[in-house]
Motif scaffolding. Structure first.
Motif, PDB file in Angstrom:
ATOM      1  N   ALA A 135      23.246 104.595  23.162  1.00 42.80           N
ATOM      2  CA  ALA A 135      23.740 103.455  22.018  1.00 42.80           C
ATOM      3  C   ALA A 135      23.674 102.206  22.494  1.00 42.80           C
ATOM      4  N   THR A 136      23.564 101.930  23.981  1.00 39.33           N
ATOM      5  CA  THR A 136      23.065 100.472  24.825  1.00 39.33           C
ATOM      6  C   THR A 136      21.866 100.303  24.446  1.00 39.33           C
ATOM      7  N   ARG A 137      20.985 101.245  24.848  1.00 40.70           N
ATOM      8  CA  ARG A 137      19.323 100.944  24.475  1.00 40.70           C
ATOM      9  C   ARG A 137      19.114 100.618  23.226  1.00 40.70           C
ATOM     10  N   ARG A 138      19.619 101.133  21.936  1.00 34.71           N
ATOM     11  CA  ARG A 138      19.420 101.003  20.767  1.00 34.71           C
ATOM     12  C   ARG A 138      20.164  99.410  20.242  1.00 34.71           C
ATOM     13  N   GLY A 139      20.992  99.109  21.094  1.00 33.45           N
ATOM     14  CA  GLY A 139      21.873  97.770  20.658  1.00 33.45           C
ATOM     15  C   GLY A 139      22.820  98.041  19.779  1.00 33.45           C
ATOM     16  N   VAL A 140      23.482  99.078  19.783  1.00 35.83           N
ATOM     17  CA  VAL A 140      24.636  99.344  18.627  1.00 35.83           C
ATOM     18  C   VAL A 140      25.746  99.632  19.460  1.00 35.83           C
ATOM     19  N   PRO A 141      27.042  99.454  18.928  1.00 35.19           N
ATOM     20  CA  PRO A 141      28.283  99.476  19.512  1.00 35.19           C
ATOM     21  C   PRO A 141      28.321 101.095  20.229  1.00 35.19           C
ATOM     22  N   ARG A 142      29.088 101.000  21.437  1.00 39.00           N
ATOM     23  CA  ARG A 142      29.172 102.203  22.047  1.00 39.00           C
ATOM     24  C   ARG A 142      30.373 102.912  21.747  1.00 39.00           C
ATOM     25  N   ALA A 143      31.398 102.200  20.992  1.00 38.55           N
ATOM     26  CA  ALA A 143      32.641 103.237  20.792  1.00 38.55           C
ATOM     27  C   ALA A 143      32.453 104.267  20.241  1.00 38.55           C
ATOM     28  N   PRO A 144      31.634 104.331  19.053  1.00 40.67           N
ATOM     29  CA  PRO A 144      31.676 105.313  18.069  1.00 40.67           C
ATOM     30  C   PRO A 144      30.772 106.671  18.892  1.00 40.67           C
ATOM     31  N   PHE A 145      30.154 106.233  19.754  1.00 40.82           N
ATOM     32  CA  PHE A 145      29.262 107.354  20.525  1.00 40.82           C
ATOM     33  C   PHE A 145      30.450 107.777  21.592  1.00 40.82           C
ATOM     34  N   LEU A 146      31.190 107.098  22.245  1.00 43.43           N
ATOM     35  CA  LEU A 146      32.179 107.425  22.916  1.00 43.43           C
ATOM     36  C   LEU A 146      33.108 108.509  22.393  1.00 43.43           C
ATOM     37  N   TYR A 147      33.822 107.957  21.669  1.00 38.36           N
ATOM     38  CA  TYR A 147      34.852 108.840  20.650  1.00 38.36           C
ATOM     39  C   TYR A 147      34.129 110.030  19.905  1.00 38.36           C
ATOM     40  N   GLY A 148      32.900 109.870  19.395  1.00 34.67           N
ATOM     41  CA  GLY A 148      32.305 111.042  18.773  1.00 34.67           C
ATOM     42  C   GLY A 148      31.931 112.169  19.667  1.00 34.67           C
TER      43      GLY A 148
ATOM     44  N   VAL B 202      32.962 113.660   9.285  1.00 36.16           N
ATOM     45  CA  VAL B 202      33.291 112.865   8.178  1.00 36.16           C
ATOM     46  C   VAL B 202      34.388 111.816   8.482  1.00 36.16           C
ATOM     47  N   VAL B 203      35.189 112.038   9.131  1.00 36.97           N
ATOM     48  CA  VAL B 203      36.215 110.865   9.670  1.00 36.97           C
ATOM     49  C   VAL B 203      35.625 110.017  10.550  1.00 36.97           C
ATOM     50  N   LEU B 204      35.008 110.404  11.644  1.00 30.79           N
ATOM     51  CA  LEU B 204      34.040 109.265  12.455  1.00 30.79           C
ATOM     52  C   LEU B 204      33.249 108.658  11.703  1.00 30.79           C
ATOM     53  N   LEU B 205      32.648 109.140  10.720  1.00 28.91           N
ATOM     54  CA  LEU B 205      31.579 108.253   9.907  1.00 28.91           C
ATOM     55  C   LEU B 205      32.276 107.099   9.308  1.00 28.91           C
ATOM     56  N   VAL B 206      33.487 107.826   8.616  1.00 34.11           N
ATOM     57  CA  VAL B 206      34.207 106.701   7.897  1.00 34.11           C
ATOM     58  C   VAL B 206      34.789 105.494   8.889  1.00 34.11           C
ATOM     59  N   ARG B 207      35.529 106.113   9.968  1.00 34.46           N
ATOM     60  CA  ARG B 207      35.911 105.063  10.813  1.00 34.46           C
ATOM     61  C   ARG B 207      34.926 104.223  11.500  1.00 34.46           C
ATOM     62  N   PHE B 208      33.821 104.549  11.728  1.00 29.44           N
ATOM     63  CA  PHE B 208      32.737 103.744  12.369  1.00 29.44           C
ATOM     64  C   PHE B 208      31.781 103.303  11.661  1.00 29.44           C
ATOM     65  N   ARG B 209      31.813 103.369  10.234  1.00 28.99           N
ATOM     66  CA  ARG B 209      30.805 102.982   9.425  1.00 28.99           C
ATOM     67  C   ARG B 209      30.312 101.593   9.483  1.00 28.99           C
ATOM     68  N   GLY B 210      31.385 100.492   9.874  1.00 29.43           N
ATOM     69  CA  GLY B 210      30.903  99.307  10.139  1.00 29.43           C
ATOM     70  C   GLY B 210      30.006  99.287  11.359  1.00 29.43           C
ATOM     71  N   ASP B 211      30.389  99.642  12.337  1.00 26.79           N
ATOM     72  CA  ASP B 211      29.576  99.495  13.800  1.00 26.79           C
ATOM     73  C   ASP B 211      28.549 100.231  13.629  1.00 26.79           C
ATOM     74  N   LEU B 212      28.308 101.437  12.868  1.00 23.57           N
ATOM     75  CA  LEU B 212      27.002 101.935  12.861  1.00 23.57           C
ATOM     76  C   LEU B 212      26.017 101.400  11.819  1.00 23.57           C
ATOM     77  N   HIS B 213      26.549 100.519  10.979  1.00 23.89           N
ATOM     78  CA  HIS B 213      25.461  99.753   9.973  1.00 23.89           C
ATOM     79  C   HIS B 213      25.477  98.192  10.360  1.00 23.89           C
ATOM     80  N   ALA B 214      26.018  98.056  11.820  1.00 24.93           N
ATOM     81  CA  ALA B 214      25.955  96.811  12.409  1.00 24.93           C
ATOM     82  C   ALA B 214      24.581  96.360  12.779  1.00 24.93           C
ATOM     83  N   ALA B 215      24.209  94.967  12.454  1.00 27.04           N
ATOM     84  CA  ALA B 215      22.899  94.595  12.838  1.00 27.04           C
ATOM     85  C   ALA B 215      22.562  94.931  14.733  1.00 27.04           C
ATOM     86  N   VAL B 216      21.406  95.185  14.670  1.00 24.19           N
ATOM     87  CA  VAL B 216      21.056  95.771  16.480  1.00 24.19           C
ATOM     88  C   VAL B 216      20.984  94.397  16.971  1.00 24.19           C
ATOM     89  N   VAL B 217      21.514  94.334  17.996  1.00 26.22           N
ATOM     90  CA  VAL B 217      21.550  93.220  19.054  1.00 26.22           C
ATOM     91  C   VAL B 217      20.620  93.211  19.686  1.00 26.22           C
TER      92      VAL B 217
END
Length: 162
Positions: free
Chosen positions: A83-96, A146-161
């Motif tokens: 996740a870090t290498r891709r530039g996306v938030p890490r929280a979805p990956f940790l909890y997922g 499904v719950v994870l995708l809904v919960r983290f939809r904003g993080d997973l669609h965020a612009a890559v930093v």
């Protein structure tokens, strides 16, 4: 045998296994295994949600084949690094990683030390266990994703930093 001794005899192997996994994980991290695996995972094509789903699939597979503790100890650093290498938030990956490993651990007796402890007094074959648990385990796993995708939809669609 006292109740405390019986409880210790029943749970000590699980704690020894987890301790050994943590030590192996520390050696693997020091050798760069997790970083190398994260590089491979991070290179998967597609948007962050595709990386996320691939990671969750990997976690589920490792949990079923090995066990919950192994998946969490070994795949959490890989998921976070990818996740870090891709530039996306890490929280979805940790909890997922943690939540999907837990859900996937219901499928087979050996997928979770808790299953083995609970089944210690009930003598059922792996086939009987699978027949009983396949539908509930797969339903729990699907609902979890499904719950994870809904919960983290904003993080997973965020612009890559960066």
């Amino acid at each position: 045998m006292t109740n405390a001794r019986a409880a210790l005899d029943q749970t000590l192997p699980a704690f020894v296994l987890v301790t050994a996994l943590l030590l192996i994980g520390a050696v693997a991290a020091a050798d760069g295994l997790f970083a190398a695996a994260a590089r491979r995972l991070e290179r998967l094509p597609g948007p962050p949600v595709a990386l996320y789903l691939a990671t969750l699939g990997l976690v589920a597979g490792v949990t079923i084949v090995l066990n919950l503790d192994t998946a969490v100890v070994f795949l959490t650093p890989i998921a976070l690094a990818a996740a870090t290498r891709r530039g996306v938030p890490r929280a979805p990956f940790l909890y997922g990683t943690v939540v999907v490993a837990n859900g996937a651990s219901l499928l087979l007796p050996g997928s979770s030390l808790t299953n083995l402890i609970v089944l210690g007094t009930e003598h059922v074959s792996g086939g009987v266990y699978l027949a009983r648990m396949a539908a509930p385990a797969l339903a729990a796993l699907a609902a979890t994703v499904v719950v994870l995708l809904v919960r983290f939809r904003g993080d997973l669609h965020a612009a890559v930093v960066g």
